[in-house]
Design a protein around this motif. Structure first.
Motif, PDB file in Angstrom:
ATOM      1  N   LEU A  89     -39.184 -13.492 -59.312  1.00 32.42           N
ATOM      2  CA  LEU A  89     -39.881 -13.972 -58.225  1.00 32.42           C
ATOM      3  C   LEU A  89     -40.336 -15.614 -58.233  1.00 32.42           C
ATOM      4  N   LYS A  90     -40.272 -16.081 -57.335  1.00 34.35           N
ATOM      5  CA  LYS A  90     -41.059 -17.543 -57.058  1.00 34.35           C
ATOM      6  C   LYS A  90     -42.642 -17.363 -57.082  1.00 34.35           C
ATOM      7  N   PRO A  91     -43.119 -18.610 -57.449  1.00 37.82           N
ATOM      8  CA  PRO A  91     -44.655 -18.390 -57.254  1.00 37.82           C
ATOM      9  C   PRO A  91     -44.971 -18.170 -55.887  1.00 37.82           C
ATOM     10  N   LYS A  92     -45.972 -17.187 -55.503  1.00 35.65           N
ATOM     11  CA  LYS A  92     -46.233 -16.700 -54.426  1.00 35.65           C
ATOM     12  C   LYS A  92     -45.303 -15.719 -53.750  1.00 35.65           C
ATOM     13  N   GLY A  93     -44.315 -15.429 -54.595  1.00 36.29           N
ATOM     14  CA  GLY A  93     -43.461 -14.362 -54.100  1.00 36.29           C
ATOM     15  C   GLY A  93     -43.855 -13.101 -53.839  1.00 36.29           C
ATOM     16  N   VAL A  94     -43.271 -12.236 -53.156  1.00 38.46           N
ATOM     17  CA  VAL A  94     -43.744 -11.050 -52.647  1.00 38.46           C
ATOM     18  C   VAL A  94     -42.802  -9.820 -53.182  1.00 38.46           C
ATOM     19  N   PHE A  95     -43.502  -8.876 -53.853  1.00 37.92           N
ATOM     20  CA  PHE A  95     -42.810  -7.491 -54.129  1.00 37.92           C
ATOM     21  C   PHE A  95     -43.161  -6.694 -53.466  1.00 37.92           C
ATOM     22  N   LEU A  96     -42.376  -5.766 -52.795  1.00 35.84           N
ATOM     23  CA  LEU A  96     -42.337  -4.680 -52.082  1.00 35.84           C
ATOM     24  C   LEU A  96     -41.813  -3.046 -52.876  1.00 35.84           C
ATOM     25  N   VAL A  97     -42.603  -2.436 -52.894  1.00 37.42           N
ATOM     26  CA  VAL A  97     -42.212  -1.317 -53.660  1.00 37.42           C
ATOM     27  C   VAL A  97     -42.637   0.165 -52.730  1.00 37.42           C
ATOM     28  N   SER A  98     -41.558   0.962 -52.673  1.00 38.50           N
ATOM     29  CA  SER A  98     -41.977   2.267 -52.224  1.00 38.50           C
ATOM     30  C   SER A  98     -41.599   3.278 -52.986  1.00 38.50           C
TER      31      SER A  98
END
Length: 199
Positions: A89-98
């Motif tokens: 991820l880039k800095p300030k990148g978002v990780f979404l997990v389900s």
């Protein structure tokens, strides 16, 4: 905006902003309609996510989605996968997990009968011999771990995400990358969905 969809399965949005990653060519027969479709998708990357680190560099993505995938790994390998997602991820990148939400199955246990599956799980399978959807969703033979919100929070924290930036879906601040990734979500009624931001 560039988003990696890890373990994409059949959820493979098209377009330049998405990279869909999985090992589907080992599962779809050559010459089948599903395989022909897959082979025509320019944004699909064939990779066995069980084989090691993801084939990308640090900071390659604005967002990474790991949807109904983490439960297929034991605790240590699942953590390594999430750490690798953090890394790319880039800095300030978002990780979404389900993941399947064990707490939800406890809540609906008394009603978990085949005839109630459409209402409880948005599943319609009237001839299914499995007595409970708990058995199908939590104890599927390829699943290695069970998740609750506290457990998933611990994975995300250990992967490197700051505690203040780990949120259950619905409690996070607006983020355009996250809004885009929400279109990938499925199995929502029985899913635990969390997001996290890389510092």
């Amino acid at each position: 905006m560039r988003i990696l969809n890890v373990g994409c399965g059949g959820t493979r949005p098209q377009g330049e902003k998405y990279v869909n990653l999985d090992n589907l060519r080992t599962q779809l027969p050559l010459g089948s309609a599903a395989r022909d479709q897959l082979d025509s998708e320019s944004n699909y990357v064939e990779f066995d996510i069980f084989s090691g680190p993801l084939p990308f560099n640090e900071g390659d993505f604005d967002g990474v989605a790991l949807l109904h995938c983490a439960e297929h790994f034991n605790a240590q390998d699942g953590l390594k996968l999430m750490q690798n997602c953090f890394h790319i991820l880039k800095p300030k990148g978002v990780f979404l997990v389900s993941v399947p939400n064990a707490s939800y199955f406890r809540h609906v246990d008394a009603e978990d009968k085949n005839e109630n599956w459409p209402r409880l799980f948005e599943v319609t399978d009237p001839n299914n011999p499995i007595p409970t959807f708990r058995e199908a969703a939590l104890f599927f033979s390829q699943h290695e771990v069970l998740f609750t919100e506290d457990a998933l929070w611990c994975y995300l924290r250990q992967a490197g995400f700051p505690a203040k930036d780990i949120k259950r879906l619905g409690s996070e601040l607006y983020n355009p990358v996250l809004e885009e990734m929400k279109s990938l979500l499925n199995r929502i009624p029985f899913s635990l969905i969390m997001s996290a931001l890389k510092p």
